[in-house]
Design a protein around this motif. Structure first.
Motif, PDB file in Angstrom:
ATOM      1  N   LEU A   1      13.981 -13.405   8.677  1.00  0.00           N
ATOM      2  CA  LEU A   1      13.911 -12.139   7.944  1.00  0.00           C
ATOM      3  C   LEU A   1      14.062 -12.344   6.443  1.00  0.00           C
ATOM      4  O   LEU A   1      13.889 -11.395   5.673  1.00  0.00           O
ATOM      5  CB  LEU A   1      15.009 -11.187   8.432  1.00  0.00           C
ATOM      6  N   GLN A   2      14.393 -13.565   6.024  1.00  0.00           N
ATOM      7  CA  GLN A   2      14.631 -13.805   4.606  1.00  0.00           C
ATOM      8  C   GLN A   2      13.404 -13.518   3.748  1.00  0.00           C
ATOM      9  O   GLN A   2      13.522 -13.043   2.615  1.00  0.00           O
ATOM     10  CB  GLN A   2      15.089 -15.250   4.388  1.00  0.00           C
ATOM     11  N   VAL A   3      12.214 -13.782   4.279  1.00  0.00           N
ATOM     12  CA  VAL A   3      11.012 -13.495   3.502  1.00  0.00           C
ATOM     13  C   VAL A   3      10.904 -12.008   3.198  1.00  0.00           C
ATOM     14  O   VAL A   3      10.484 -11.604   2.109  1.00  0.00           O
ATOM     15  CB  VAL A   3       9.749 -14.004   4.252  1.00  0.00           C
ATOM     16  N   PHE A   4      11.334 -11.167   4.136  1.00  0.00           N
ATOM     17  CA  PHE A   4      11.287  -9.728   3.903  1.00  0.00           C
ATOM     18  C   PHE A   4      12.417  -9.279   2.977  1.00  0.00           C
ATOM     19  O   PHE A   4      12.267  -8.306   2.242  1.00  0.00           O
ATOM     20  CB  PHE A   4      11.341  -8.979   5.239  1.00  0.00           C
ATOM     21  N   HIS A   5      13.529  -9.986   3.020  1.00  0.00           N
ATOM     22  CA  HIS A   5      14.591  -9.730   2.043  1.00  0.00           C
ATOM     23  C   HIS A   5      14.069  -9.992   0.639  1.00  0.00           C
ATOM     24  O   HIS A   5      14.305  -9.193  -0.283  1.00  0.00           O
ATOM     25  CB  HIS A   5      15.795 -10.627   2.347  1.00  0.00           C
ATOM     26  N   HIS A   6      13.352 -11.092   0.465  1.00  0.00           N
ATOM     27  CA  HIS A   6      12.794 -11.411  -0.850  1.00  0.00           C
ATOM     28  C   HIS A   6      11.765 -10.375  -1.274  1.00  0.00           C
ATOM     29  O   HIS A   6      11.794  -9.880  -2.404  1.00  0.00           O
ATOM     30  CB  HIS A   6      12.148 -12.795  -0.824  1.00  0.00           C
ATOM     31  N   TRP A   7      10.883 -10.013  -0.357  1.00  0.00           N
ATOM     32  CA  TRP A   7       9.789  -9.113  -0.728  1.00  0.00           C
ATOM     33  C   TRP A   7      10.278  -7.698  -1.004  1.00  0.00           C
ATOM     34  O   TRP A   7       9.794  -7.043  -1.927  1.00  0.00           O
ATOM     35  CB  TRP A   7       8.729  -9.115   0.361  1.00  0.00           C
ATOM     36  N   THR A   8      11.211  -7.200  -0.217  1.00  0.00           N
ATOM     37  CA  THR A   8      11.759  -5.869  -0.511  1.00  0.00           C
ATOM     38  C   THR A   8      12.536  -5.890  -1.825  1.00  0.00           C
ATOM     39  O   THR A   8      12.533  -4.896  -2.561  1.00  0.00           O
ATOM     40  CB  THR A   8      12.663  -5.379   0.629  1.00  0.00           C
ATOM     41  N   SER A   9      13.166  -7.021  -2.131  1.00  0.00           N
ATOM     42  CA  SER A   9      13.853  -7.146  -3.424  1.00  0.00           C
ATOM     43  C   SER A   9      12.849  -7.107  -4.575  1.00  0.00           C
ATOM     44  O   SER A   9      13.091  -6.453  -5.598  1.00  0.00           O
ATOM     45  CB  SER A   9      14.653  -8.450  -3.475  1.00  0.00           C
ATOM     46  N   TYR A  10      11.723  -7.817  -4.405  1.00  0.00           N
ATOM     47  CA  TYR A  10      10.694  -7.795  -5.449  1.00  0.00           C
ATOM     48  C   TYR A  10      10.124  -6.390  -5.619  1.00  0.00           C
ATOM     49  O   TYR A  10       9.896  -5.930  -6.748  1.00  0.00           O
ATOM     50  CB  TYR A  10       9.558  -8.772  -5.107  1.00  0.00           C
ATOM     51  N   ALA A  11       9.881  -5.709  -4.498  1.00  0.00           N
ATOM     52  CA  ALA A  11       9.354  -4.340  -4.566  1.00  0.00           C
ATOM     53  C   ALA A  11      10.347  -3.426  -5.269  1.00  0.00           C
ATOM     54  O   ALA A  11       9.964  -2.597  -6.108  1.00  0.00           O
ATOM     55  CB  ALA A  11       9.059  -3.819  -3.160  1.00  0.00           C
TER      56      ALA A  11
ATOM     57  N   VAL B   1      10.189  -4.108  -9.057  1.00  0.00           N
ATOM     58  CA  VAL B   1       9.002  -3.510  -9.689  1.00  0.00           C
ATOM     59  C   VAL B   1       9.176  -2.000  -9.813  1.00  0.00           C
ATOM     60  O   VAL B   1       8.855  -1.399 -10.850  1.00  0.00           O
ATOM     61  CB  VAL B   1       7.733  -3.854  -8.889  1.00  0.00           C
ATOM     62  N   LEU B   2       9.693  -1.374  -8.763  1.00  0.00           N
ATOM     63  CA  LEU B   2       9.934   0.077  -8.817  1.00  0.00           C
ATOM     64  C   LEU B   2      10.964   0.418  -9.885  1.00  0.00           C
ATOM     65  O   LEU B   2      10.848   1.440 -10.570  1.00  0.00           O
ATOM     66  CB  LEU B   2      10.400   0.579  -7.446  1.00  0.00           C
ATOM     67  N   ALA B   3      11.981  -0.442 -10.043  1.00  0.00           N
ATOM     68  CA  ALA B   3      12.993  -0.202 -11.078  1.00  0.00           C
ATOM     69  C   ALA B   3      12.382  -0.279 -12.477  1.00  0.00           C
ATOM     70  O   ALA B   3      12.743   0.500 -13.367  1.00  0.00           O
ATOM     71  CB  ALA B   3      14.132  -1.207 -10.935  1.00  0.00           C
TER      72      ALA B   3
ATOM     73  N   VAL C   1       0.841  -1.206   0.000  1.00  0.00           N
ATOM     74  CA  VAL C   1       0.000   0.000   0.000  1.00  0.00           C
ATOM     75  C   VAL C   1       0.870   1.249   0.000  1.00  0.00           C
ATOM     76  O   VAL C   1       0.608   2.217  -0.731  1.00  0.00           O
ATOM     77  CB  VAL C   1      -0.955  -0.014   1.209  1.00  0.00           C
ATOM     78  N   PHE C   2       1.931   1.239   0.804  1.00  0.00           N
ATOM     79  CA  PHE C   2       2.832   2.393   0.837  1.00  0.00           C
ATOM     80  C   PHE C   2       3.460   2.630  -0.533  1.00  0.00           C
ATOM     81  O   PHE C   2       3.475   3.771  -1.036  1.00  0.00           O
ATOM     82  CB  PHE C   2       3.928   2.169   1.879  1.00  0.00           C
ATOM     83  N   CYS C   3       3.982   1.576  -1.148  1.00  0.00           N
ATOM     84  CA  CYS C   3       4.649   1.734  -2.444  1.00  0.00           C
ATOM     85  C   CYS C   3       3.672   2.196  -3.528  1.00  0.00           C
ATOM     86  O   CYS C   3       3.990   3.097  -4.316  1.00  0.00           O
ATOM     87  CB  CYS C   3       5.306   0.414  -2.857  1.00  0.00           C
ATOM     88  N   PHE C   4       2.482   1.615  -3.572  1.00  0.00           N
ATOM     89  CA  PHE C   4       1.502   2.028  -4.576  1.00  0.00           C
ATOM     90  C   PHE C   4       1.028   3.452  -4.332  1.00  0.00           C
ATOM     91  O   PHE C   4       0.825   4.222  -5.278  1.00  0.00           O
ATOM     92  CB  PHE C   4       0.317   1.059  -4.595  1.00  0.00           C
ATOM     93  N   ALA C   5       0.834   3.805  -3.060  1.00  0.00           N
ATOM     94  CA  ALA C   5       0.373   5.159  -2.757  1.00  0.00           C
ATOM     95  C   ALA C   5       1.419   6.197  -3.159  1.00  0.00           C
ATOM     96  O   ALA C   5       1.084   7.242  -3.747  1.00  0.00           O
ATOM     97  CB  ALA C   5       0.053   5.277  -1.264  1.00  0.00           C
ATOM     98  N   MET C   6       2.682   5.920  -2.860  1.00  0.00           N
ATOM     99  CA  MET C   6       3.743   6.866  -3.210  1.00  0.00           C
ATOM    100  C   MET C   6       3.980   6.908  -4.716  1.00  0.00           C
ATOM    101  O   MET C   6       4.387   7.943  -5.263  1.00  0.00           O
ATOM    102  CB  MET C   6       5.030   6.470  -2.494  1.00  0.00           C
TER     103      MET C   6
END
Length: 622
Positions: free
Chosen positions: A187-197, A200-202, A125-130
């Motif tokens: 924390l690896q799941v968040f490493h994966h998800w922030t990498s995916y985010a 997508v932003l890139a 939600v934060f990424c889409f909103a920004m």
């Protein structure tokens, strides 16, 4: 790819003169209204790093801060506070979110916990909103506002703002784990998800430039003359590789190849991303932070490995069950469920890489026992390093190899383990080694329960162990190991009336080599697999029962529910609310069932029937 006027002719890679930050000086030559539109907070290029990059950092820090505050409250809140209704309700609700998961049979996918999914949704939600909230996405055509489409500008800075966290979440010794108490593997799941985010932003950062220059008719010229396009493309290709290869289905299937190429491609990505940013505004500050994060983690690992632990010698052998047993004499201290990264100093076993293995033994105090502890790993050969390790051990049974150890990481804290009145250990397959360590630790702390008995309090506790495997050879190994540990527990010298009421159930889930064909037979207790199992009733320090079931899977939801209900009944009898610990290591389906059962059982903790219900889970893959 962003607006910036530079002095000098430049170099093939960086504009000249090279600085830490580019200038924010700006002159608007448009009309007053157009300048006001161009220079508003959400559109102004020269402050985009503060508006989008820093806000992304603030968001991530706020999320980490919430969990850090929660962690310190758990550590330092007095017991009188922890027994209040508000605390119990908050703890039960948060654990329900942390345990509850979902299964998608058609996809063979077991989701992360509901809490992790909710946290991912907040981030999305934060990424889409920004990204999509501020307008416009492209500059109006009534004037020349700049060559950087606004949507590309903001997503570029947001991606850069995520980079330090992507790196921090990937490291073993990291500040996020220190602040939140969450071990690196979780924390690896968040490493994966922030990498995916970030990926997508890139992409959203890249394609608007292509669209804009196609509209302008100068795409070919930009591609031929602008180095920033080349560095951006190389960085994006490397990032694509990292993202695609890290998808669980691909990563798990080609893990050795993924591991051997991941760091190399990551270096390529960071270097070309650094060149692509070309010190625009404060972009290089983020790379400085990344360097500090990575070097600090690397330094901590090297200090632990070489200065604190040093070189060790490991004895390696292949067991009849097919497992590889690696044993190391050491004075290193660890807690139950922790793991080490082991580097075998031989070219046959990837000298340059370290692999994580869960500890299968309890740590002994050398001052008390007069000898070093034995650090044991039971490793299931699959592919790559573990398969080569098994081949080496088979070629030279009982041989030794020089190794380096980094860790320990993760696990269940010893004080937490000591507080459980009822312990349920569930394991499947090679997770049996994890359960043996938990049993060792549970038996070790019976001495503490014995000292409590001298105060006139009821200290009898319950230990239930459930192990499931597909083949009889593994069951033979497990029964032999568990019997050995329970037999040795008599040496603790505990009061017979103060110890664990222990029950062990071994389930052989496959028909193969079972010698049985009917479901009626599978529910019966048997005296052995291949004639090796001991009698079903064994007496040790307390009472110990062993049941072996063929062709039968354990009913994990019912098992957890009955364990909690039994703890409630015992707690009522002794007028003391019980603390229940559920410890599980096994395949994804086993973890899923245990997590959901523990989530449902939180209602009993919420209703005050038990003091606490705690779950610790160890997956086979992160």
């Amino acid at each position: 790819m962003m607006d910036m006027d530079m002095a000098g002719g430049g170099t093939p890679w960086l504009d000249q003169p090279v600085m830490l930050h580019s200038s924010r000086a700006d002159t608007c030559k448009l009309t007053k209204a157009q300048c006001a539109y161009r220079n508003s907070r959400w559109r102004y290029w020269y402050e985009a790093d503060h508006v989008y990059g820093l806000n992304t950092v603030y968001f991530m820090c706020a999320v980490i801060g919430v969990f850090a505050i929660s962690h310190f409250l758990v550590l330092f809140a007095p017991d009188c506070v922890k027994r209040t209704w508000i605390w119990r309700t908050t703890t039960s609700a948060s654990r329900y979110l942390a345990y509850r998961g979902y299964r998608f049979p058609m996809l063979q996918y077991w989701s992360p916990s509901l809490g992790v999914l909710a946290l991912g949704l907040v981030g999305a939600v934060f990424c889409f909103a920004m990204t999509l909230g501020p307008k416009p996405y492209y500059w109006p055509t009534d004037a020349s506002y700049g060559s950087s489409p606004p949507i590309a500008t903001r997503t570029g800075w947001m991606a850069l703002g995520l980079l330090p966290f992507v790196l921090a979440l990937s490291t073993k010794a990291n500040m996020i784990s220190a602040l939140t108490g969450v071990p690196h593997e979780k924390l690896q799941v968040f490493h994966h998800w922030t990498s995916y985010a970030m990926f997508v932003l890139a992409l959203i950062h890249t394609f608007p430039f292509i669209v804009y220059h196609i509209w302008s008719g100068d795409m070919v010229m930009e591609w031929k003359t602008s180095v920033v396009y080349w560095t951006g493309v190389v960085a994006l290709i490397a990032q694509t590789y990292l993202t695609v290869m890290s998808l669980p289905a691909i990563r798990n299937r080609y893990y050795e190849f993924f591991k051997s190429t991941h760091i190399l491609v990551a270096v390529v990505f960071v270097v070309f991303f650094f060149l692509h940013c070309d010190f625009r505004l404060s972009s290089w500050d983020y790379f400085i932070v990344c360097g500090a994060i990575y070097l600090a983690s690397l330094f901590a690992g090297l200090v632990r490995t070489y200065l604190l632990h040093g070189m060790h010698t490991a004895t390696i052998e292949v067991l009849p069950s097919g497992l590889v047993r690696v044993a190391v004499q050491t004075i290193i201290k660890w807690t139950p469920g922790q793991h080490f990264f082991v580097r075998f100093l031989t070219r046959d076993l990837h000298l340059l890489t370290a692999h994580p293995f869960t500890i299968s033994s309890a740590c002994r105090d050398p001052d008390r026992t007069g000898q070093a502890s034995e650090l044991v790993f039971y490793i299931k050969p699959r592919g790559g390093v573990t398969r080569r390790l098994a081949a080496l051990a088979a070629k030279n049974p009982g041989g030794s190899k020089r190794i380096l150890l980094e860790g320990p990481y993760g696990g269940v804290s010893a004080p937490h383990m000591n507080s459980f009145d009822t312990i349920l250990v569930i394991a499947g397959g090679s997770g049996g080694g994890f359960s043996l360590a938990m049993v060792d630790e549970a038996l070790r702390v019976t001495a503490l329960a014995a000292s409590a008995a001298r105060d006139g309090r009821d200290c009898r506790r319950s230990l239930q162990v459930v192990f499931a495997t597909r083949d009889s050879a593994m069951a033979d190994w497990y029964v032999e190991e568990i019997e050995s540990r329970l037999s040795r527990s008599t040496t603790l010298g505990c009061d017979p009336e103060c110890g664990f009421e222990t029950a062990v159930s071994v389930h052989i889930t496959s028909h193969r080599n079972s010698g049985l064909s009917s479901s009626s037979e599978s529910s019966a207790d048997v005296k052995g697999t291949a004639g090796k199992l001991p009698p079903t009733e064994i007496t040790t320090t307390g009472s110990f029962s062993l049941n072996v079931h063929r062709n039968a899977r354990p009913d994990i939801p019912g098992l957890v529910a009955r364990t909690v209900a039994s703890a409630h009944t015992h707690g009522t009898h002794v007028q003391k609310k019980q603390r229940v610990g559920v410890l599980v290591c096994g395949p994804a389906s086993m973890l899923h069932d245990t997590r959901n059962a523990a989530a449902i059982a939180q209602k009993r903790a919420l209703g005050g029937e038990v003091e606490e219900l705690y779950l610790h889970s160890e997956p086979f893959a992160w």
